[in-house]
Write a protein that holds these residues in place. Structure first.
Motif, PDB file in Angstrom:
ATOM      1  N   HIS A 177      -0.812 104.098  58.058  1.00 28.07           N
ATOM      2  CA  HIS A 177      -1.076 105.271  58.894  1.00 28.07           C
ATOM      3  C   HIS A 177      -0.592 106.578  58.278  1.00 28.07           C
ATOM      4  O   HIS A 177      -0.659 107.614  58.940  1.00 28.07           O
TER       5      HIS A 177
ATOM      6  N   LEU B 214      -2.048 109.824  62.129  1.00 25.91           N
ATOM      7  CA  LEU B 214      -1.610 109.973  63.497  1.00 25.91           C
ATOM      8  C   LEU B 214      -1.184 111.391  63.833  1.00 25.91           C
ATOM      9  O   LEU B 214      -0.953 111.712  64.994  1.00 25.91           O
TER      10      LEU B 214
ATOM     11  N   VAL C 134      -2.946 113.497  66.746  1.00 25.76           N
ATOM     12  CA  VAL C 134      -3.805 112.618  67.537  1.00 25.76           C
ATOM     13  C   VAL C 134      -3.503 112.744  69.022  1.00 25.76           C
ATOM     14  O   VAL C 134      -4.399 112.823  69.852  1.00 25.76           O
ATOM     15  N   TYR C 135      -2.225 112.806  69.352  1.00 29.66           N
ATOM     16  CA  TYR C 135      -1.828 112.703  70.760  1.00 29.66           C
ATOM     17  C   TYR C 135      -2.458 113.809  71.607  1.00 29.66           C
ATOM     18  O   TYR C 135      -2.420 114.981  71.249  1.00 29.66           O
TER      19      TYR C 135
ATOM     20  N   HIS D  73      -5.532 114.290  72.128  1.00 29.04           N
ATOM     21  CA  HIS D  73      -6.871 114.688  71.714  1.00 29.04           C
ATOM     22  C   HIS D  73      -7.849 113.536  71.859  1.00 29.04           C
ATOM     23  O   HIS D  73      -7.453 112.384  71.992  1.00 29.04           O
TER      24      HIS D  73
ATOM     25  N   VAL E 264     -10.514 110.830  70.763  1.00 23.60           N
ATOM     26  CA  VAL E 264     -10.713 109.981  69.598  1.00 23.60           C
ATOM     27  C   VAL E 264     -12.071 109.299  69.730  1.00 23.60           C
ATOM     28  O   VAL E 264     -12.422 108.815  70.803  1.00 23.60           O
TER      29      VAL E 264
ATOM     30  N   ALA F 211      -6.398 110.177  73.540  1.00 21.81           N
ATOM     31  CA  ALA F 211      -5.239 109.439  73.057  1.00 21.81           C
ATOM     32  C   ALA F 211      -4.020 109.824  73.878  1.00 21.81           C
ATOM     33  O   ALA F 211      -3.270 110.733  73.532  1.00 21.81           O
TER      34      ALA F 211
ATOM     35  N   VAL G 103     -10.851 102.828  66.104  1.00 19.94           N
ATOM     36  CA  VAL G 103     -11.301 104.184  65.824  1.00 19.94           C
ATOM     37  C   VAL G 103     -12.485 104.125  64.848  1.00 19.94           C
ATOM     38  O   VAL G 103     -12.504 103.300  63.923  1.00 19.94           O
TER      39      VAL G 103
ATOM     40  N   SER H 240       2.380 115.421  66.924  1.00 13.70           N
ATOM     41  CA  SER H 240       1.424 116.411  67.419  1.00 13.70           C
ATOM     42  C   SER H 240       2.143 117.579  68.064  1.00 13.70           C
ATOM     43  O   SER H 240       1.537 118.314  68.834  1.00 13.70           O
TER      44      SER H 240
END
Lengths: 239, 317, 553
Positions: free
Chosen positions: B236, B247, B250-251, B253, B255, B265, B282, B312
């Motif tokens: 990752h 990653l 990502v949080y 947002h 996906v 996410a 994904v 994030s």
């Protein structure tokens, strides 16, 4: 007592018509409770299917559509024979009625026999939920491909994404729903036996056939439940 | 602390006053209607008591106007209550974005709490006054419920998913904390205290009490350590094998998944992707990630998610 | 039977359902709805005593904040037993199975319910369920709470959950049988001339209740089956470890268990309508409204279950809808209060014991209903959920409403059922004691609840002690009231004065036959020409015993 009365009117009814209407309404209300009873399972099925669609696809593919389809035909035929039994009882053909009842019962046993075969297969393949449950979606996918089935993109994703625990959930519901249905079939077969004995004894006539009539309603209802179960469990996942 | 004889218990959060206002309104209408009913049945009972030789009372007319008027008044009343209650409810269930996140794990029969700075406690929660706090909660076993009467807040804590609770304490003090969902033998012992400190006291408490050795790692640091220990970074991290999605950012947002659908996410998604990595792949990646179910526990999961959030610039400071 | 018949030669007391066969067998195999009602009355009394004994034990323990009399495990088992026994084995069957069984056929001028054998079967099924649940208690108890929340009940509790669930499941079928019987009986067996709008409101209430039973009970039955399957076979349905959803259980459970509250309260509303009408000597104000509002409550009651789950993690929008509908169901209920009060207006009110219970019902149920508003308002429910406020609220509804209605019915129709009068002075005294004791028990719990005392707590914070002491003191008074009542009712069985056919000078078919009624209720099917509230006309009751005398000819 009214002039319609005959030996079959129970002491607390005014006449045969009131007794017949009561019996019918009683059975219809009982069927309403049955709808609510299965409704709880259908609700659980619907919610989990919307949560875990992939697992439902895999679960459906592991069921035998041939056996399920055959059983559907058997039950539809049994509904016909049941309707014939009621009709014969109403028109004073008690011998024919007895034969139709025997046929209905036999078809019920055929259905249950096929169900036993299906359940046995699930036990062999470790598809009974619990500690022995095991399913490998990828291996199952390979089997499908080996059998020469065209595996589309969508199906592949479902098999890749399905969580074995959720497939287990599918099988929990499969066994709960078909098991409950089978219990109703067994009770139905018992009722057929009772009708048969009474028909042979000559209890029923064109004047009095309430038990045959309301038992028929019950039998048709159990068939209809299967008419819902079959597509929900066997077909929807295959689309 | 207000005594139990006073009508209202201690108010120690920003929503407490709003909830109490509705409560007082409800008490007022309850007293009014109870007295009205009692008055009417007593007055009618006495005034129209049976007398010898009186003529039989008349049949009432079938006229629904009184019912309709009564129903209309009640409808207005309940609509007011519904609207007012819903407004306060919405406020009390939407945490502000800048809330300080505290991780909570319930288990039979204790509350485990972890502060963003890493300090852990059991059954006692220290928080600063005047700052919104968000609890992210899960359970290791059965359903529990986190309840602080003085704050007028409560939320069930479920196994297998995250629930949130937020509040802002208004004044320093010691307030009771209860579990309110029956959870087994020692249910009534599953509780403790919430210690509200002044912000300065809270900072002091974070560093000194409890021994320096305990408060070593923040949840984010612990998550980062786990991320390395479990080998997550091999796939990752940018520049590594590229087997898994990056990653960072990502949080929170959207996906895009391999089957064409999209998900946001959030905590639940991250949780599912760690525990059961095959569930939602994904787009553009192969389902090669191992399943971590049974390998990480609830506390570690919360830390891993805190770490991913921190990538994030998430709410976890 | 024939042996009993010959014993009753001319000159003996008139023949009625109580002395038509005196053997135990003639009771246990009787398909007479009135005898089945008596069987239910006896069994429910025993269950009520058991449930009450459990409450007495844990209220005693709650006098101090520490655990002194009981261990936590025992405490938890006791409140679970109290809940299961009182709800599934007392409140749900109370008025329908005792009063409804006795009265529905008599009130509509029928000889029996539509399916008498099914009726008897329902009692055996009920007893089977009850004995299985008792077995669970005797073998060590159940500690899940009557709500059986998963995953505690399905995966964690190590008590006799399966047996308790099986008991509740089986008892559910007896409710279904009774409900089915009532619907068919009311629809198909009314006497000639007894149109729907001539029916007593008690019959409307029983009809609405039966609808709720028919539609709700099967759902809880299948839900309990799912718990059984999960616990017994290890199938995962609600277990989150398998991807199951424990909140789904709550949805399915409350889909029945919220309407179950209406199963407990609608019959009481029917009873209170009869009593207030009789003791005000006036047809109920707004008959049509009251009749239809029972049906409306029964229907809307099915769409409010989610208000038990505002903090369960269900979506806030679902919460909004459920909150809104809950307020909506309050309106027909509140207007019924108006109808009862307005019936007394310009009436001719007297205060015999049944009327005292109706007054008690009004006083307690209004508080139960109004405190319901606190719990349907989402903001206050968050704070109050699972506290003693909720405990107090549902006791005001289910005991203040349900049990007061049952006791009112018991006193109103006791002379009809038993043929004897109870001592009026003692009965009034007990009614007042019960009313005071009840308020003393549960009023303090509202205050405790708002101050945050959670329910189902064995030990508690010391500041709540004073309220717990008050509550226990009140429970003692309440218990004494029940015992006084049990004593004089039992006494009246043997020593009570003989009741006439119509001791209250009431209207309605049940008062036109003898007390107690003959086995087939009426010697000939009554012809109905007016509604059940013809208080402006003279009573048409024959002299007591006259019909029974005629029966022997």
């Amino acid at each position: 007592m009214s002039s319609h009365s005959n030996a079959h009117v129970a002491h607390h009814f005014e006449n045969a018509e009131q007794q017949r209407q009561s019996a019918q309404l009683g059975m219809w209300i009982f069927l309403v409770t049955e709808v609510m009873f299965f409704g709880g399972l259908f609700a659980a099925y619907t919610i989990y299917r919307s949560l875990y669609p992939e697992a439902w696809v895999v679960g459906s593919h592991l069921l035998s559509i041939k056996l399920g389809g055959f059983n559907t035909a058997v039950l539809l035929a049994s509904s016909l024979t049941m309707a014939m039994a009621v009709h014969a009882a109403q028109t004073d053909k008690q011998k024919a009625s007895a034969n139709w009842i025997i046929l209905t019962m036999l078809l019920g046993f055929v259905f249950l026999g096929v169900k036993v075969v299906e359940y046995a297969g699930k036990i062999d393949h470790h598809l009974v939920p619990g500690p022995h449950f095991f399913v490998d979606p990828m291996a199952e996918l390979a089997k499908l491909e080996a059998a020469g089935i065209q595996v589309g993109q969508h199906l592949r994703h479902a098999f890749e994404g399905a969580n074995p625990n959720h497939i287990q959930l599918f099988y929990s519901l499969y066994f709960a729903m078909t098991g409950m249905h089978a219990v109703h079939m067994i009770i139905g077969a018992g009722i057929m036996l009772w009708l048969l004995v009474n028909t042979r004894k000559g209890v029923y006539s064109s004047q009095y056939f309430n038990p045959v009539e309301v038992s028929g309603l019950y039998w048709h209802f159990v068939d209809i439940v299967w008419i819902f179960l079959f597509p929900m469990l066997y077909l929807i996942g295959r689309h | 602390m207000n005594s139990v004889y006073s009508l209202l218990p201690e108010q120690a959060s920003t929503v407490a006053g709003q909830v109490d206002a509705i409560y007082l309104f409800l008490v007022a209408i309850s007293v009014f209607f109870t007295l009205l009913l009692a008055g009417l049945v007593l007055v009618f009972g006495i005034k129209y008591r049976r007398r010898e030789g009186a003529p039989a009372p008349e049949r009432p007319h079938e006229d629904s106007s009184l019912e309709l008027i009564g129903g209309g008044i009640l409808l207005v009343l309940v609509l007011v209550l519904f609207g007012w209650g819903a407004k306060v409810f919405f406020h009390s269930t939407r945490p502000p974005a800048d809330a300080m996140e505290i991780l909570v794990t319930g288990k039979q029969w204790m509350w485990k709490l972890q502060h963003p700075q890493g300090k852990r406690e059991i059954n006692t929660l220290h928080i600063p006054a005047g700052r919104p706090i968000q609890l992210t909660m899960t359970s290791e076993d059965v359903i529990h419920s986190f309840f602080i009467p003085a704050f007028r807040v409560k939320q069930d804590v479920l196994p297998g998913r995250y629930t949130r609770l937020w509040f802002e304490a208004t004044k320093p003090g010691k307030y009771r904390l209860f579990c309110t969902e029956y959870c087994g033998t020692e249910h009534s012992m599953m509780g403790g205290w919430v210690n509200v400190l002044t912000p300065a006291d809270y900072e002091r408490w974070l560093v000194d009490s409890g021994g320096a050795a305990v408060a070593s790692e923040t949840p984010v640091q612990a998550g980062e350590r786990l991320f390395t220990q479990l080998g997550c970074q091999t796939c990752h991290n940018p520049g590594s094998g590229q087997l898994g999605p990056h990653l960072a950012g990502v949080y929170g947002h959207t996906v895009k998944l391999a089957d064409g659908t999209e998900v946001v996410a959030d905590d639940e998604y991250l949780r599912e992707s760690i525990l059961n990595s095959q569930a939602k792949i994904v787009a553009g990646f192969q389902p090669v990630m191992p399943v971590f179910k049974g390998i990480v526990n609830e506390d570690q999961l919360l830390q891993l998610i805190a770490y991913i959030k921190s990538l994030s610039g998430g709410a976890s400071n | 039977m024939s042996a009993a018949d010959t014993q009753l030669a001319a000159g003996d007391p008139p023949k009625h359902y109580l002395n038509n066969g005196l053997t135990i067998r003639s009771w246990l195999l009787s398909v007479d709805h009135k005898r089945i009602a008596i069987l239910y009355l006896i069994s429910l009394t025993i269950f009520f005593l058991l449930g009450g004994a459990a409450a007495a034990l844990f209220r005693m323990d709650l006098v101090t904040p520490e655990a002194d009399v009981l261990q936590s495990e025992t405490y938890n088992k006791l409140f679970t037993m109290h809940g299961i026994v009182m709800i599934f084995f007392f409140l749900v069957p109370s008025i329908p199975a005792v009063m409804g069984n006795f009265l529905v056929p008599v009130m509509i001028g029928a000889k029996d319910v539509a399916f008498p054998r099914l009726n008897l079967l329902s009692w055996y099924v009920f007893m089977t369920g009850g004995l299985i649940a008792l077995g669970a208690i005797i073998m060590g108890g159940v500690d899940t709470g009557w709500t059986f929340y998963t995953p505690y009940s399905s995966m964690y509790a190590n008590s006799h959950v399966i047996l308790a669930v099986a008991g509740a499941f089986i008892a559910g079928f007896s409710s279904i049988m009774t409900g089915l019987n009532f619907i068919v009986t009311i629809q198909k067996m009314r006497a000639p001339g007894l149109t729907w709008f001539r029916l007593p409101l008690f019959i409307w209430a029983m009809y609405a209740t039966s609808l709720v039973v028919i539609l709700g009970t099967p759902v809880v039955a299948i839900t309990l089956v799912m718990i059984f399957v999960e616990r017994f076979f290890g199938f995962g349905i609600f277990d989150p470890a398998l991807g199951g959803d424990p909140v789904l259980f709550q949805h399915l459970f409350w889909f029945y268990s919220h309407p179950a509250v209406y199963i407990m309260i609608l019959p009481s509303m029917g009873v209170v309508s009869e009593i207030i009408s009789c003791f005000s000597r006036r047809r109920l104000y707004g008959y049509t409204f009251v009749a239809f509002s029972s049906l409306a409550i029964a229907v809307i009651g099915f769409f409010v279950w989610g208000h038990h789950m505002f903090v369960s993690s269900q979506s806030v929008y679902a919460g909004l809808v459920f909150s809104f509908l809950t307020f909506f169901v309050a309106i027909p209920t509140a207007i019924k209060m108006l109808n009862w009060v307005m019936t007394m207006y310009k009436g001719s009110v007297s205060f015999e014991t049944p009327m005292l219970y109706a007054y008690g019902f009004l006083g307690l149920f209004v508080i139960g209903g109004l405190t319901g508003l606190f719990l349907s308002t989402m903001a206050t429910d968050i704070h109050l959920h699972d506290t003693y406020f909720v405990v107090a609220h549902f006791h005001y509804v289910m005991v203040g409403g349900g049990v007061m209605g049952f006791l009112g019915a018991l006193h109103f129709w006791w002379p009809k059922i038993i043929g004897k009068l109870y001592p009026e002075g003692w009965a009034k005294f007990a009614a007042i004691v019960i009313f005071i004791g009840f308020n003393l028990t549960f009023m303090p719990q509202f205050q405790m609840g708002y101050h945050g005392m959670p329910r189902r707590y064995h030990t508690y914070a010391e500041e709540f002690q004073v309220f717990h002491v008050m509550s226990t003191a009140g429970a003692t008074v309440l218990g004494a009231g029940y015992l006084i009542m049990a004593a004089y009712l039992f006494w009246s069985l043997f020593k009570g004065k003989k009741a006439s056919a119509n001791p209250w000078d009431a209207r309605g078919l049940e008062w036109e036959t003898a007390s107690p009624p003959p086995t087939e209720n009426f010697l000939e099917t009554p012809k109905v020409t007016q509604d059940a509230y013809a208080y402006d006309m003279p009573s048409v009751t024959c002299p007591p015993g006259a019909k029974s005398e005629a029966e022997r000819v």
